[in-house]
Design a protein around this motif. Structure first.
Motif, PDB file in Angstrom:
ATOM      1  N   GLU A  81       2.567   1.705  -3.471  1.00 20.79           N
ATOM      2  CA  GLU A  81       1.612   2.126  -4.512  1.00 20.79           C
ATOM      3  C   GLU A  81       1.289   3.602  -4.373  1.00 20.79           C
ATOM      4  OE1 GLU A  81      -1.324  -0.049  -6.584  1.00 20.79           O
ATOM      5  OE2 GLU A  81      -1.310  -1.631  -5.077  1.00 20.79           O
ATOM      6  N   ASN A  82       1.128   4.077  -3.158  1.00 21.18           N
ATOM      7  CA  ASN A  82       0.874   5.506  -2.934  1.00 21.18           C
ATOM      8  C   ASN A  82       2.076   6.337  -3.360  1.00 21.18           C
ATOM      9  OD1 ASN A  82      -1.685   5.026  -1.902  1.00 21.18           O
ATOM     10  ND2 ASN A  82      -0.971   4.914   0.222  1.00 21.18           N
ATOM     11  N   LYS A  83       3.256   5.834  -3.057  1.00 15.75           N
ATOM     12  CA  LYS A  83       4.485   6.527  -3.435  1.00 15.75           C
ATOM     13  C   LYS A  83       4.595   6.593  -4.955  1.00 15.75           C
ATOM     14  CE  LYS A  83       9.488   6.310  -2.501  1.00 15.75           C
ATOM     15  NZ  LYS A  83      10.585   5.507  -1.917  1.00 15.75           N
TER      16      LYS A  83
ATOM     17  N   GLU B 112       0.830  -1.211   0.000  1.00 16.15           N
ATOM     18  CA  GLU B 112       0.000   0.000   0.000  1.00 16.15           C
ATOM     19  C   GLU B 112       0.861   1.256   0.000  1.00 16.15           C
ATOM     20  OE1 GLU B 112      -3.593   2.100   2.639  1.00 16.15           O
ATOM     21  OE2 GLU B 112      -2.651   0.223   3.322  1.00 16.15           O
ATOM     22  N   TYR B 113       1.891   1.239   0.814  1.00 13.03           N
ATOM     23  CA  TYR B 113       2.796   2.387   0.912  1.00 13.03           C
ATOM     24  C   TYR B 113       3.480   2.670  -0.427  1.00 13.03           C
ATOM     25  CZ  TYR B 113       7.156   4.831   2.028  1.00 13.03           C
ATOM     26  OH  TYR B 113       8.209   5.708   2.017  1.00 13.03           O
TER      27      TYR B 113
ATOM     28  N   ALA C 138       2.215   6.629  -7.118  1.00 11.96           N
ATOM     29  CA  ALA C 138       1.227   7.568  -7.656  1.00 11.96           C
ATOM     30  C   ALA C 138       1.741   9.008  -7.621  1.00 11.96           C
ATOM     31  CB  ALA C 138      -0.081   7.440  -6.877  1.00 11.96           C
ATOM     32  N   VAL C 139       2.449   9.361  -6.559  1.00 16.85           N
ATOM     33  CA  VAL C 139       3.001  10.725  -6.433  1.00 16.85           C
ATOM     34  C   VAL C 139       3.998  10.996  -7.552  1.00 16.85           C
ATOM     35  CG1 VAL C 139       4.455  12.224  -5.002  1.00 16.85           C
ATOM     36  CG2 VAL C 139       2.637  10.867  -3.941  1.00 16.85           C
TER      37      VAL C 139
END
Length: 352
Positions: free
Chosen positions: A338-340, A335-336, A342-343
């Motif tokens: 994937e969020n990274k 999860e971490y 996206a940025v």
């Protein structure tokens, strides 16, 4: 005739000892019968046995091998070969450790990189290399990164030596994006000099073919100690890591550059805007697994690393090699990351 008490006690003790031995034997058997067994090959996305990927992977794999009582070895085969090896082995005898390049390569469209979040199972994060850096010649007219941003915004051409398509390029992309926000239309004055290894990037600076290069604290700190009149002398102007990451580094820093000195080159002393917030980038190492691998192996490695990091010894080994311990179990890591991703995808999209 009844048995004397001493023999009763002795008999009970022998029986209890025997039961304890059986329980111990069962425990050892259970450990030996875990889903991860035999010889385990850990491929990495680098061909260098002297670089940070190999060094960091060795620390983690050695700790795992000892903890699980398995034969585990790191194999420096490079990204393309590592992904292929992982694709071919769903048994769990081939695992992979790499860093953010594994998804940045895909975002930049580099051949041989797929969407890791679709094709593979994301394993735990294990460490950060806080050393991703940008440097100028020691006699450069630019005192800091803010002066470079202003110069580009005022029409000056600044050449940046990078290795395209990943960790080396993401800072360049962020810098270009920041210039487009602060000085719209001037971002093309920041020019990429696409090259190869760290030695190649350094040579561009030595030869005057680049004004700014991507480097690392580990590889380039030695050059910052040289006198200004030395052709190879350079100085840091930017470390992309978060301030909180550098705060965790050893107080002595690396070489002759202390942690306090390194903090001069991170936020808030250096600002690379993304609009609502400032850009930072921590180069993080993590496991990748074949999608069809037994989920019990994922749990086994998560549990083993949880225990290893709880003991605390591995953190000291990592810090002594200028890595920042950063264990997150698989679900949290996926999860971490994937969020990274996206940025950084937004930044890359903005400048294309």
């Amino acid at each position: 005739m009844s048995m004397p008490n001493i023999y009763k006690t002795l008999g009970t003790s022998v029986l209890m000892a025997g039961m304890a031995g059986m329980a111990l034997g069962s425990s050892v058997a259970m450990a030996a019968d875990g889903p991860l067994r035999g010889n385990v090959r850990v491929v990495i996305g680098s061909t260098s046995t002297g670089g940070d990927t190999y060094q960091n992977s060795n620390i983690v794999v050695d700790a795992l091998a000892e903890h699980l009582d398995l034969n585990m070895k790191v194999d420096a085969v490079g990204a393309t070969a590592a992904f292929r090896a992982l694709d071919r082995d769903a048994r769990g005898n081939t695992l992979m450790i790499f860093h953010d390049q594994s998804y940045l390569g895909y975002l930049y469209g580099v051949e041989g990189y797929d969407n890791i979040f679709e094709k593979y199972t994301i394993g735990p994060t294990v460490a950060i290399n806080p050393g991703n850096a940008y440097l100028v010649p020691k006699d450069s007219p630019y005192e800091n990164l803010n002066q470079i941003i202003e110069a580009v915004g005022n029409g000056e051409t600044v050449r940046v030596a990078i290795q395209p398509g990943g960790v080396s390029e993401i800072g360049f992309s962020a810098l270009k994006n920041a210039i487009s926000i602060e000085h719209p239309g001037m971002e093309d004055n920041l020019v990429a000099v696409n090259t190869g290894s760290q030695a190649d990037k350094n040579q561009q600076l030595f030869d005057g073919q680049a004004d700014l290069i991507n480097g690392t604290v580990q590889a380039n700190e030695q050059y910052t100690r040289l006198p200004e009149d030395d052709q190879k002398a350079m100085r840091f102007v930017w470390l992309t890591a978060r301030n909180s990451t550098i705060q965790q580094a050893p107080e002595d820093g690396l070489g002759k550059t202390s942690r306090e000195e390194l903090l001069e080159f991170v936020e808030p002393n250096v600002n690379v805007t993304m609009g609502d917030e400032n850009f930072t980038f921590d180069k993080e190492f993590f496991f990748l697994y074949n999608k069809d691998m037994d989920p019990a192996i994922v749990d086994q490695i998560d549990d083993a690393l949880t225990e290893i990091y709880a003991e605390g010894d591995i953190q000291e080994v990592q810090k002594n090699s200028f890595f920042i311990p950063n264990f997150k179990p698989s679900d949290e890591a996926a999860e971490y990351l994937e969020n990274k991703r996206a940025v950084y995808e937004d930044i890359i999209t903005n400048i294309q």
